[in-house]
Design a protein around this motif. Structure first.
Motif, short mmCIF file in Angstrom:
data_model
loop_
_atom_site.label_atom_id
_atom_site.label_comp_id
_atom_site.label_asym_id
_atom_site.label_seq_id
_atom_site.Cartn_x
_atom_site.Cartn_y
_atom_site.Cartn_z
N HIS A 153 9.09 7.48 11.29
CA HIS A 153 9.88 6.74 10.30
C HIS A 153 10.28 7.63 9.11
O HIS A 153 10.74 7.12 8.08
N LYS A 154 10.07 8.94 9.28
CA LYS A 154 10.45 9.92 8.27
C LYS A 154 9.85 9.65 6.89
O LYS A 154 10.49 9.81 5.86
N LEU A 155 8.58 9.24 6.91
CA LEU A 155 7.86 8.98 5.68
C LEU A 155 7.04 10.18 5.23
O LEU A 155 6.62 10.26 4.07
N VAL A 156 6.78 11.09 6.17
CA VAL A 156 6.10 12.35 5.87
C VAL A 156 6.85 13.45 6.63
O VAL A 156 7.55 13.19 7.60
N ALA B 4 -1.47 7.58 12.38
CA ALA B 4 -0.68 7.45 11.15
C ALA B 4 0.39 8.55 11.06
O ALA B 4 1.54 8.27 10.71
N LEU B 5 0.01 9.78 11.37
CA LEU B 5 0.99 10.86 11.32
C LEU B 5 2.15 10.60 12.28
O LEU B 5 3.32 10.81 11.93
N THR B 6 1.84 10.14 13.47
CA THR B 6 2.89 9.83 14.45
C THR B 6 3.84 8.76 13.91
O THR B 6 5.06 8.92 13.97
N SER C 213 -10.31 10.31 12.77
CA SER C 213 -9.42 11.32 13.31
C SER C 213 -8.33 10.69 14.18
O SER C 213 -7.15 11.07 14.08
N VAL C 214 -8.69 9.72 15.00
CA VAL C 214 -7.71 9.00 15.81
C VAL C 214 -6.73 8.26 14.90
O VAL C 214 -5.52 8.26 15.13
N ALA C 215 -7.24 7.65 13.83
CA ALA C 215 -6.38 6.93 12.88
C ALA C 215 -5.41 7.89 12.19
O ALA C 215 -4.24 7.56 11.99
N ARG C 216 -5.88 9.06 11.83
CA ARG C 216 -5.02 10.06 11.19
C ARG C 216 -3.89 10.46 12.12
O ARG C 216 -2.73 10.52 11.72
N LEU D 126 0.84 -1.19 0.00
CA LEU D 126 0.00 0.00 0.00
C LEU D 126 0.88 1.24 0.00
O LEU D 126 1.96 1.26 0.58
N SER D 127 0.40 2.29 -0.63
CA SER D 127 1.12 3.56 -0.63
C SER D 127 0.57 4.44 0.50
O SER D 127 -0.51 4.18 1.05
N LEU D 128 1.31 5.49 0.80
CA LEU D 128 0.83 6.45 1.80
C LEU D 128 -0.50 7.05 1.39
O LEU D 128 -1.40 7.21 2.21
#
Length: 129
Positions: A124-127, A117-119, A111-114, A89-91
């Motif tokens: 992991h320096k993906l975003v 995911a951001l954390t 919202s909790v999932a977002r 899967l991609s980001l």
């Protein structure tokens, strides 16, 4: 060791790491409180579910992310976000899963999932931070 159990260990090694597979392999022998939960995960989830025919690992990751979002199971979601990336899967696809979940699991769950995911992705320096 049974072929099914080894297939589960192989899936864990591929999706998580060989070190996690080794830890799960030894979980039943550990005297640590609750250590058998890892063995149950290996037997019931990885050996029996993730190795079944009918869905590829990528599709199983989509389903798993959706369920974890709906349950607001953030700790498991942290792990499975990285598993989903390893399974192809991609980001942007993960982002769409979260958006889609808002319509079916509710905005608070999405919202909790977002946030989760951001954390994970920032760690992991993906975003960008």
């Amino acid at each position: 060791m049974t072929d099914r159990r080894q297939a589960g260990l192989d899936v864990v090694a591929k999706m998580l790491s060989p070190e996690v597979a080794k830890a799960l392999d030894g979980a039943a022998r550990s005297p640590e409180f609750g250590a058998f939960i890892g063995e149950l995960a290996l037997r019931n989830v990885f050996s029996e579910l993730w190795t079944r025919p009918g869905l590829d690992l990528r599709s199983r990751s989509l389903v798993t992310l959706s369920i974890l979002i709906a349950l607001r199971a953030s700790d498991e979601l942290e792990v499975h976000l990285l598993v989903a990336l390893r399974n192809g899967l991609s980001l942007s696809e993960i982002e769409e899963v979260i958006y889609h979940a808002s319509g079916y699991a509710g905005f608070p769950a999405a919202s909790v999932a977002r946030t989760t995911a951001l954390t994970v992705f920032r760690k992991h320096k993906l975003v960008e931070s």
